[in-house]
Motif scaffolding. Structure first.
Motif, PDB file in Angstrom:
ATOM      1  N   THR A   1      54.287  59.078  34.283  1.00 14.32           N
ATOM      2  CA  THR A   1      55.374  59.636  34.735  1.00 14.32           C
ATOM      3  C   THR A   1      55.241  61.276  34.814  1.00 14.32           C
ATOM      4  OG1 THR A   1      56.321  59.627  32.788  1.00 14.32           O
ATOM      5  CG2 THR A   1      56.656  57.775  34.094  1.00 14.32           C
TER       6      THR A   1
ATOM      7  N   GLN B   1      60.784  57.069  44.799  1.00 14.60           N
ATOM      8  CA  GLN B   1      60.728  57.645  43.572  1.00 14.60           C
ATOM      9  C   GLN B   1      61.374  59.134  43.602  1.00 14.60           C
ATOM     10  OE1 GLN B   1      56.322  56.895  43.390  1.00 14.60           O
ATOM     11  NE2 GLN B   1      56.739  56.283  41.178  1.00 14.60           N
TER      12      GLN B   1
ATOM     13  N   VAL C   1      58.178  62.249  37.393  1.00 14.92           N
ATOM     14  CA  VAL C   1      58.996  61.016  38.004  1.00 14.92           C
ATOM     15  C   VAL C   1      60.359  61.015  37.116  1.00 14.92           C
ATOM     16  CG1 VAL C   1      59.047  58.799  38.849  1.00 14.92           C
ATOM     17  CG2 VAL C   1      56.934  60.105  39.032  1.00 14.92           C
TER      18      VAL C   1
END
Length: 355
Positions: A299, A332, A354
């Motif tokens: 992430t 996203q 993210v």
């Protein structure tokens, strides 16, 4: 003050010029750039001082990739006497109606052949500060709520006089993070990752982004400069490289050396961080970053994009847009930042989270 002075790495004046003109145009402001290759700064000249303030209001320094620091300045004072540089500066400030500032920054280019100029700038700070206070132009103590008086010497007898915006400028002198090489780190590349974190993160979010015993992957890890930084934050790291890792780093117990190609490797379980300092074509690295983020393997990532010899700014824009589009199409939301760091050379460093 109708000039924006932008500090950059010597040799990247063209990219710095392209970027500020593009960003300013989004704010409805148009001007022209004056620079010489290798001088380490750019003059962005506007017709109206109001346009300068408009740019500073609508464009944040952290949005500029190739600019380390920037200042609002006047046309330079030239042929300043080397016998007495203080009085001409004081006279100019008093005649221009300059208000009181909370600090003074004596600056110069960070370029080849400026070592003596840097020494002068450092020594000049004390006498000019004393004269400024005596004339009511500088507060007795530093005041962070006021703008910083900027004196930028492009040569020993040429100085730009202006100000650094207290809310939209780098807190580091010349926009350069002064980092010490940490004892025990296996390579100087370790400073790139530390500078990236200090550039992209607010101090209040440091623990949220790096703490809590996270898992990380370091692609192209040998000999372990970036892995060392991750381990130093308490992370367990999979270091991917066919080359050897530093022996002391391996003894930490927090590193698993994976003898695989960084472009091929994917973790068996998703991790928090992936970092990458592999030197390859920027679009190939960008595609790999997309695979990791869209695939959910991590992430958060910090990575470098090696720049081509020509059309460097265009290549940067295309790579970042490629990543942004892919993440958007996958639904996203992300935070993307990029900077040509002090410890970078022919590459830029990017951070993506993210959300």
């Amino acid at each position: 003050m109708n000039i924006i002075l932008l500090y950059c790495r010597a040799g990247f004046e063209g990219e710095c010029s392209q970027e500020i003109q593009e960003k300013a145009s989004y704010a409805g402001v148009f001007g022209y750039c004056k620079t010489n290759k290798g001088q380490g700064f750019v003059e962005f000249v506007l017709t109206d001082a109001k346009d300068v303030k408009k740019v500073f209001k609508q464009v944040a320094l952290n949005e500029l990739i190739f600019t380390r620091q920037w200042a609002r300045v006047n046309e330079p004072l030239e042929n300043v006497s080397r016998e007495d540089r203080v009085q001409p500066i004081i006279d100019f400030l008093l005649s221009s109606g300059q208000g009181v500032c909370g600090k003074v920054s004596v600056d110069c280019p960070d370029s080849e052949g400026t070592a003596n100029l840097k020494t002068f700038a450092r020594k000049f700070t004390a006498p000019i500060s004393k004269a400024l206070r005596n004339n009511g132009l500088l507060t007795p103590k530093q005041d962070p709520n006021l703008d910083v008086l900027c004196l930028f010497f492009s040569d020993f007898d040429k100085v730009y006089i202006g100000e650094l915006d207290n809310k939209n400028s780098s807190p580091d002198h010349l926009g350069i993070s002064r980092l010490k090489f940490p004892k025990g780190a296996p390579s100087r590349s370790t400073l790139k990752l530390e500078e990236a974190w200090r550039t992209f993160f607010h101090p209040d979010e440091w623990y949220d982004l790096l703490g809590g015993h996270q898992k990380a992957v370091d692609l192209g890890a040998c000999p372990g400069g970036w892995t060392w930084q991750l381990v130093n934050q308490g992370m367990d790291v999979f270091s991917v490289d066919h080359g050897p890792m530093d022996d002391d780093l391996m003894k930490s117990g927090h590193v698993t050396h994976v003898l695989e190609d960084g472009f091929v490797y994917k973790p068996a379980k998703n991790v928090d961080w992936m970092v990458c300092d592999i030197v390859d074509k920027p679009k190939r690295v960008s595609s790999m970053i997309i695979d990791w983020l869209v695939g959910g393997y991590c992430t958060k990532t910090v990575f470098n994009l090696k720049l081509p010899m020509k059309k460097r700014y265009q290549e940067v824009q295309e790579c970042l847009q490629l990543i942004q589009t892919a993440l958007s199409e996958n639904g996203q939301r992300c935070r993307i930042q990029a900077k040509h760091l002090y410890h970078d050379r022919e590459e830029i460093t990017c951070f993506i989270q993210v959300i």
